[in-house]
Design a protein around this motif. Structure first.
Motif, PDB file in Angstrom:
ATOM      1  N   LEU A  53       0.800  -1.161   0.301  1.00 60.40           N
ATOM      2  CA  LEU A  53       0.023   0.053   0.218  1.00 60.40           C
ATOM      3  C   LEU A  53       1.047   1.377   0.016  1.00 60.40           C
ATOM      4  N   SER A  54       0.523   2.169  -0.906  1.00 58.45           N
ATOM      5  CA  SER A  54       1.305   3.585  -0.709  1.00 58.45           C
ATOM      6  C   SER A  54       0.399   4.542  -0.304  1.00 58.45           C
ATOM      7  N   THR A  55      -0.993   4.311  -0.179  1.00 59.29           N
ATOM      8  CA  THR A  55      -1.728   5.633   0.559  1.00 59.29           C
ATOM      9  C   THR A  55      -3.086   5.114   0.696  1.00 59.29           C
ATOM     10  N   PHE A  56      -3.944   5.744   1.497  1.00 67.22           N
ATOM     11  CA  PHE A  56      -5.367   5.480   1.363  1.00 67.22           C
ATOM     12  C   PHE A  56      -5.981   6.759   1.951  1.00 67.22           C
ATOM     13  N   SER A  57      -7.381   6.861   1.274  1.00 68.03           N
ATOM     14  CA  SER A  57      -7.890   8.296   1.406  1.00 68.03           C
ATOM     15  C   SER A  57      -9.179   8.187   2.171  1.00 68.03           C
ATOM     16  N   LYS A  58      -9.768   9.302   2.393  1.00 67.61           N
ATOM     17  CA  LYS A  58     -11.069   9.312   3.052  1.00 67.61           C
ATOM     18  C   LYS A  58     -12.231   8.481   2.308  1.00 67.61           C
ATOM     19  N   ASP A  59     -12.060   8.739   0.937  1.00 66.61           N
ATOM     20  CA  ASP A  59     -13.137   8.023   0.182  1.00 66.61           C
ATOM     21  C   ASP A  59     -13.209   6.371   0.293  1.00 66.61           C
TER      22      ASP A  59
ATOM     23  N   LEU B  43      -3.870  14.490   8.990  1.00 63.78           N
ATOM     24  CA  LEU B  43      -3.980  15.839   9.837  1.00 63.78           C
ATOM     25  C   LEU B  43      -5.377  16.041   9.965  1.00 63.78           C
ATOM     26  N   GLY B  44      -6.348  15.851   8.872  1.00 64.65           N
ATOM     27  CA  GLY B  44      -7.955  16.182   9.322  1.00 64.65           C
ATOM     28  C   GLY B  44      -8.545  15.273   9.783  1.00 64.65           C
ATOM     29  N   GLN B  45      -7.918  13.919  10.309  1.00 61.27           N
ATOM     30  CA  GLN B  45      -8.587  13.055  11.279  1.00 61.27           C
ATOM     31  C   GLN B  45      -7.895  12.754  12.330  1.00 61.27           C
ATOM     32  N   PRO B  46      -8.061  13.642  13.392  1.00 61.94           N
ATOM     33  CA  PRO B  46      -7.508  13.368  14.659  1.00 61.94           C
ATOM     34  C   PRO B  46      -7.744  12.279  15.298  1.00 61.94           C
ATOM     35  N   ALA B  47      -8.937  11.423  14.842  1.00 60.89           N
ATOM     36  CA  ALA B  47      -9.178  10.170  15.607  1.00 60.89           C
ATOM     37  C   ALA B  47      -8.988   9.021  15.144  1.00 60.89           C
ATOM     38  N   LEU B  48      -7.829   9.065  14.227  1.00 59.99           N
ATOM     39  CA  LEU B  48      -7.474   8.069  13.432  1.00 59.99           C
ATOM     40  C   LEU B  48      -7.071   6.756  14.193  1.00 59.99           C
ATOM     41  N   SER B  49      -6.523   7.150  15.551  1.00 64.45           N
ATOM     42  CA  SER B  49      -6.117   6.151  16.375  1.00 64.45           C
ATOM     43  C   SER B  49      -7.291   4.902  16.868  1.00 64.45           C
ATOM     44  N   GLN B  50      -8.655   5.531  16.603  1.00 71.50           N
ATOM     45  CA  GLN B  50      -9.770   4.786  17.268  1.00 71.50           C
ATOM     46  C   GLN B  50     -10.211   3.674  16.283  1.00 71.50           C
ATOM     47  N   VAL B  51      -9.608   3.870  14.865  1.00 73.22           N
ATOM     48  CA  VAL B  51      -9.640   3.000  14.011  1.00 73.22           C
ATOM     49  C   VAL B  51      -8.637   2.124  13.428  1.00 73.22           C
ATOM     50  N   LEU B  52      -7.523   2.920  13.693  1.00 80.72           N
ATOM     51  CA  LEU B  52      -6.132   2.327  13.416  1.00 80.72           C
ATOM     52  C   LEU B  52      -5.286   1.930  14.774  1.00 80.72           C
ATOM     53  N   PRO B  53      -5.768   0.463  15.206  1.00 85.53           N
ATOM     54  CA  PRO B  53      -5.147   0.521  16.453  1.00 85.53           C
ATOM     55  C   PRO B  53      -3.248   0.490  16.466  1.00 85.53           C
ATOM     56  N   ASP B  54      -2.803   0.199  15.376  1.00 87.29           N
ATOM     57  CA  ASP B  54      -1.288   0.320  15.275  1.00 87.29           C
ATOM     58  C   ASP B  54      -0.889   1.887  14.791  1.00 87.29           C
ATOM     59  N   TRP B  55      -1.886   2.830  14.877  1.00 83.62           N
ATOM     60  CA  TRP B  55      -1.188   4.150  14.559  1.00 83.62           C
ATOM     61  C   TRP B  55      -0.597   4.805  15.859  1.00 83.62           C
ATOM     62  N   PRO B  56       0.436   5.600  15.718  1.00 81.83           N
ATOM     63  CA  PRO B  56       1.163   5.878  14.492  1.00 81.83           C
ATOM     64  C   PRO B  56       2.219   5.313  14.363  1.00 81.83           C
ATOM     65  N   ASP B  57       2.826   4.358  15.185  1.00 85.04           N
ATOM     66  CA  ASP B  57       4.149   3.985  14.978  1.00 85.04           C
ATOM     67  C   ASP B  57       4.532   3.088  13.806  1.00 85.04           C
ATOM     68  N   SER B  58       3.448   2.416  13.360  1.00 83.98           N
ATOM     69  CA  SER B  58       3.793   1.579  12.282  1.00 83.98           C
ATOM     70  C   SER B  58       3.463   1.974  10.987  1.00 83.98           C
ATOM     71  N   TYR B  59       3.265   3.285  11.019  1.00 79.93           N
ATOM     72  CA  TYR B  59       2.767   3.808   9.560  1.00 79.93           C
ATOM     73  C   TYR B  59       4.207   4.905   9.306  1.00 79.93           C
ATOM     74  N   LEU B  60       5.054   4.497   8.429  1.00 77.08           N
ATOM     75  CA  LEU B  60       6.423   5.360   8.116  1.00 77.08           C
ATOM     76  C   LEU B  60       6.425   5.579   6.579  1.00 77.08           C
TER      77      LEU B  60
END
Length: 391
Positions: free
Chosen positions: A280-286, A315-332
């Motif tokens: 994966l290179s990216t993912f979007s809101k859509d 940056l526009g999704q401050p609640a990402l950690s609620q959906v992504l349990p491995d956020w942010p350490d595994s996203y480099l």
């Protein structure tokens, strides 16, 4: 312990009323005769629920023939039998265990792991009427012998079957053989080397869980049962996933080659997806929005391109950690090179990278104004006449 010559001392069952619930033998040496003696322990352990044999050796051929006066007809309350890494030097001469069929009729969970099992006789399978869980991992099962083991009437109550790391080759034949198991809901056939998946297959009607991880498959097709609620296809060679699974609630697809998230409309009730270590290179809101009921997404350890679009989304999704349990350490960030190794959450691209269109527009406007200014000055000061004179 060496119990090869074990002889049980005859005590009155009334003298001992043990509350023991689990009996485990580890690194023990057994024989056919000592097994018969150990069965006598059951008279003194009326509350025993689980028997376990780990890394034991059985010097015999399964000739368990207790005398009629000593014979034990059943295992009392024992519901779980676990055998791991049992070494039988003469296992090619091993009997069919007919003498212990009656002992296991009420057992609900059996694990025989890494013990060179290549066949469960049909008659034995039919006698295991209460069996709900069977684990035959790391053995020598192939389709031909599995057909005999899962014969008509075999394991009538079985719900979970684990055949991980055996010698199965055909997904289609495996599913067809297991059609006799009417109550089977969970099937683990991971770590087998399967041939390419066919377009269609037949499976037991109540299948809800299927584990196909580490099987070397290159594509998923309509062979996958539509009744599944949990599917594990981790550690394979998949570069896409476009199969509609209307009941799927959990999808495990890590360690593959996917470049984008699957289309969420394929899984209308999906709650959990783990897609770590792909491409994966990216993912979007859509893309995330297409998963209408998604609660947990693990997409770390991918090759993220820290583009302005991705960073703007995160940056526009401050609640990402609620959906992504491995956020942010595994996203480099993997690229651009200037940001490689930084966490996506902390990456900050330059203004020029994120506003190229605005920059180009500004430069073009400035050039246009400069040209208009020069043209106006030339007209006002008769610049064209002077240029002609100089020429």
């Amino acid at each position: 312990i060496n119990v090869a010559n074990f002889r049980f001392s005859e005590l009155s069952a009334e003298e001992i009323n043990s509350p023991m619930k689990k009996l485990a033998f580890r690194n023990a040496d057994l024989t056919d005769e000592s097994f018969n003696e150990l069965l006598k322990l059951l008279r003194y352990t009326p509350e025993l629920l689980q028997a376990e044999f780990d890394d034991c050796a059985l010097d015999g051929v399964g000739d368990f023939q207790p005398s009629e006066s000593d014979i034990v007809r059943e295992l009392g309350k024992v519901e779980t039998l676990i055998i791991r890494r049992l070494h039988i030097p003469r296992f090619y001469s091993f009997n069919d265990l007919r003498s212990v069929y009656s002992l296991l009729e009420k057992v609900k969970r059996i694990t025989v792991e890494n013990s060179k099992v290549f066949l469960v006789p049909c008659e034995f399978s039919q006698r295991l009427r209460s069996l709900e869980f069977l684990d035959l991992s790391e053995n020598l099962m192939v389709e031909e012998y599995l057909r005999n083991s899962a014969c008509e009437g075999a394991w009538p109550s079985l719900q979970t079957l684990i055949l991980s790391q055996n010698y199965l080759k055909s997904i289609e034949r495996t599913g067809e053989i297991l059609l006799t198991l009417k109550n089977l809901t969970d099937l683990d056939i991971s770590r087998n080397s399967f041939r390419p998946m066919p377009d269609t297959c037949r499976w037991p009607p109540k299948m809800r869980f299927l584990n196909l991880s580490s099987t070397g498959i290159w594509a998923v097709k309509m062979c996958i049962p539509q009744t599944l609620e949990v599917l594990d296809v981790s550690n394979n060679n998949l570069d896409s996933f476009s199969l509609f699974l209307p009941r799927l609630r959990e999808l495990y697809i890590s360690r593959n080659k996917l470049k984008t998230l699957p289309d969420g409309s394929l899984f209308p009730v999906l709650l959990v997806m783990k897609i770590r270590e792909n491409a994966l290179s990216t993912f979007s809101k859509d893309q995330l929005g297409s998963f209408s009921k998604l609660e947990t997404l693990e997409a770390g350890d991918n090759h993220f391109v820290c583009s302005c679009e991705l960073l703007s989304f995160t940056l526009g999704q401050p609640a990402l950690s609620q959906v992504l349990p491995d956020w942010p350490d595994s996203y480099l960030c993997n690229s651009p090179p200037r940001l490689r190794g930084q966490r996506v959450q902390e990456a900050r691209p330059s203004v020029l990278e994120c506003h190229q269109a605005l920059l180009v527009s500004g430069i073009c406007c400035a050039l246009l104004l400069l040209i208009l200014l020069i043209a106006g000055l030339c007209h006002h000061f008769h610049g064209l006449w002077y240029l002609r004179m100089m020429w």
